[in-house]
Motif scaffolding. Structure first.
Motif, PDB file in Angstrom:
ATOM      1  N   ASN A 218       0.833  -1.186   0.000  1.00  0.00           N
ATOM      2  CA  ASN A 218       0.000   0.000   0.000  1.00  0.00           C
ATOM      3  C   ASN A 218       0.878   1.251   0.000  1.00  0.00           C
ATOM      4  OD1 ASN A 218      -2.717  -1.039   0.159  1.00  0.00           O
ATOM      5  ND2 ASN A 218      -2.210  -1.744   2.221  1.00  0.00           N
ATOM      6  N   MET A 219       0.441   2.294  -0.718  1.00  0.00           N
ATOM      7  CA  MET A 219       1.126   3.561  -0.606  1.00  0.00           C
ATOM      8  C   MET A 219       0.622   4.253   0.661  1.00  0.00           C
ATOM      9  SD  MET A 219       1.334   6.849  -3.196  1.00  0.00           S
ATOM     10  CE  MET A 219       1.955   5.865  -4.568  1.00  0.00           C
ATOM     11  N   ALA A 220       1.528   4.453   1.614  1.00  0.00           N
ATOM     12  CA  ALA A 220       1.154   5.038   2.902  1.00  0.00           C
ATOM     13  C   ALA A 220       1.366   6.544   2.934  1.00  0.00           C
ATOM     14  CB  ALA A 220       1.960   4.380   4.023  1.00  0.00           C
ATOM     15  N   TRP A 221       2.223   7.051   2.036  1.00  0.00           N
ATOM     16  CA  TRP A 221       2.543   8.487   2.046  1.00  0.00           C
ATOM     17  C   TRP A 221       3.028   8.900   0.668  1.00  0.00           C
ATOM     18  CZ3 TRP A 221       1.424  11.441   6.194  1.00  0.00           C
ATOM     19  CH2 TRP A 221       1.928  12.738   6.253  1.00  0.00           C
ATOM     20  N   ASN A 222       2.676  10.118   0.291  1.00  0.00           N
ATOM     21  CA  ASN A 222       3.056  10.640  -1.022  1.00  0.00           C
ATOM     22  C   ASN A 222       3.306  12.136  -0.862  1.00  0.00           C
ATOM     23  OD1 ASN A 222       3.467  10.968  -3.758  1.00  0.00           O
ATOM     24  ND2 ASN A 222       1.329  10.731  -4.334  1.00  0.00           N
ATOM     25  N   SER A 223       4.537  12.561  -1.027  1.00  0.00           N
ATOM     26  CA  SER A 223       4.850  13.964  -0.782  1.00  0.00           C
ATOM     27  C   SER A 223       5.843  14.494  -1.816  1.00  0.00           C
ATOM     28  CB  SER A 223       5.418  14.151   0.627  1.00  0.00           C
ATOM     29  OG  SER A 223       6.523  13.295   0.845  1.00  0.00           O
ATOM     30  N   VAL A 224       5.877  15.816  -1.946  1.00  0.00           N
ATOM     31  CA  VAL A 224       6.790  16.466  -2.885  1.00  0.00           C
ATOM     32  C   VAL A 224       7.580  17.548  -2.154  1.00  0.00           C
ATOM     33  CG1 VAL A 224       5.574  16.014  -5.041  1.00  0.00           C
ATOM     34  CG2 VAL A 224       4.876  17.957  -3.638  1.00  0.00           C
ATOM     35  N   PHE A 225       8.815  17.753  -2.628  1.00  0.00           N
ATOM     36  CA  PHE A 225       9.707  18.714  -1.994  1.00  0.00           C
ATOM     37  C   PHE A 225      10.377  19.569  -3.067  1.00  0.00           C
ATOM     38  CE2 PHE A 225       9.392  14.968   0.624  1.00  0.00           C
ATOM     39  CZ  PHE A 225       9.268  15.448   1.917  1.00  0.00           C
TER      40      PHE A 225
END
Length: 267
Positions: A218-225
């Motif tokens: 499962n994808m638990a987190w998705n973030s951009v920087f």
């Protein structure tokens, strides 16, 4: 009728004037991409037939022709990515279309200060995406065996009659599920805050489901920087160490980039 104008992105005019512009075919696969100078900003565009690519025609294609949508979305992404390798760019969303060059210029002029400020903020910086994946069965087993709240509940029901134990164990299953989600949020939020220290800006995106990722996890987190170029190596090393620390415990961290700054250049 006049052609429509498809907008890929906006680049600083001083960069457009001093670098050779690559030759690309446009959205229709026939006409070439070209530039429209508008003061300090230059728009990267192509022309589209106003009947073939009317708002109604495009909406119909998007709703009913997945092959067309994938092909055109890939074209847009690949074109913007190629431009990003040579220019500072504000990438526009898929299917950003203007009725004429004049209407596009008017929009750019009306937003001139904001566009210039955004381009300046992107210069020398890179967008990176970090996804955290969880193997939930592995993590659930670990929570069931080691979490203090679960352990205390197990001891509590061990002295109950067998009939009562059956129903109380149902509550334990729910407790484990809840604590699993708490643990996932804790780990992901902690890593996000840790990586944020290296970034100019950071944002949390919506997770993708397994139908999109094609993965068993499962994808638990998705973030951009948004990172200064000179800090990328340190950022990736920090992420690598976190991945190694969590490795084998049901977690996997993945970083991709650099990407055109879609998430930090709203226009």
């Amino acid at each position: 009728m006049d052609d429509l104008i498809y907008l890929y992105g906006l680049i600083p005019s001083d960069e457009a004037d001093h670098q050779s512009f690559p030759s690309f075919k446009g959205f229709d696969g026939e006409k070439n991409i070209y530039t429209i100078p508008a003061g300090d900003v230059t728009a990267v565009v192509c022309r589209l037939d106003s009947e073939q690519f009317s708002e109604e025609a495009i909406k119909d294609k998007i709703d009913n022709d997945m092959e067309w949508l994938q092909e055109k979305a890939f074209h847009h992404h690949e074109t913007v990515t190629a431009l990003y390798k040579s220019f500072t760019i504000i990438p526009l969303k898929f299917c950003t279309i203007y009725k004429s060059e004049e209407s596009l210029k008017q929009t750019i002029e009306a937003s001139g200060p904001k566009i210039s400020e955004t381009l300046q903020s992107l210069k020398g910086n890179e967008e990176w995406n970090v996804k955290i994946y969880s193997d939930d069965p592995v993590l659930k087993k670990k929570v069931g065996e080691t979490h203090p709240a679960v352990e205390a509940k197990m001891q509590e029901i061990s002295v109950l009659p067998k009939g009562r134990q059956f129903f109380e164990k149902k509550k334990i299953d729910k407790l484990i599920e809840d604590e699993l989600e708490n643990e996932k949020n804790r780990v992901c939020e902690q890593l996000h805050e840790q990586l944020k220290h290296y970034a100019l800006h950071a944002a949390i995106k919506k997770n993708w489901n397994k139908d999109v990722t094609g993965l068993k996890e499962n994808m638990a987190w998705n973030s951009v920087f948004l990172l200064q170029s000179e800090k990328v190596e340190t950022f990736l090393e920090e992420m690598k160490q976190a991945d190694e620390k969590l490795g084998g415990t049901g977690w996997r961290i993945e970083a991709t980039g650099p990407w055109p700054a879609y998430h930090f250049s709203s226009f």
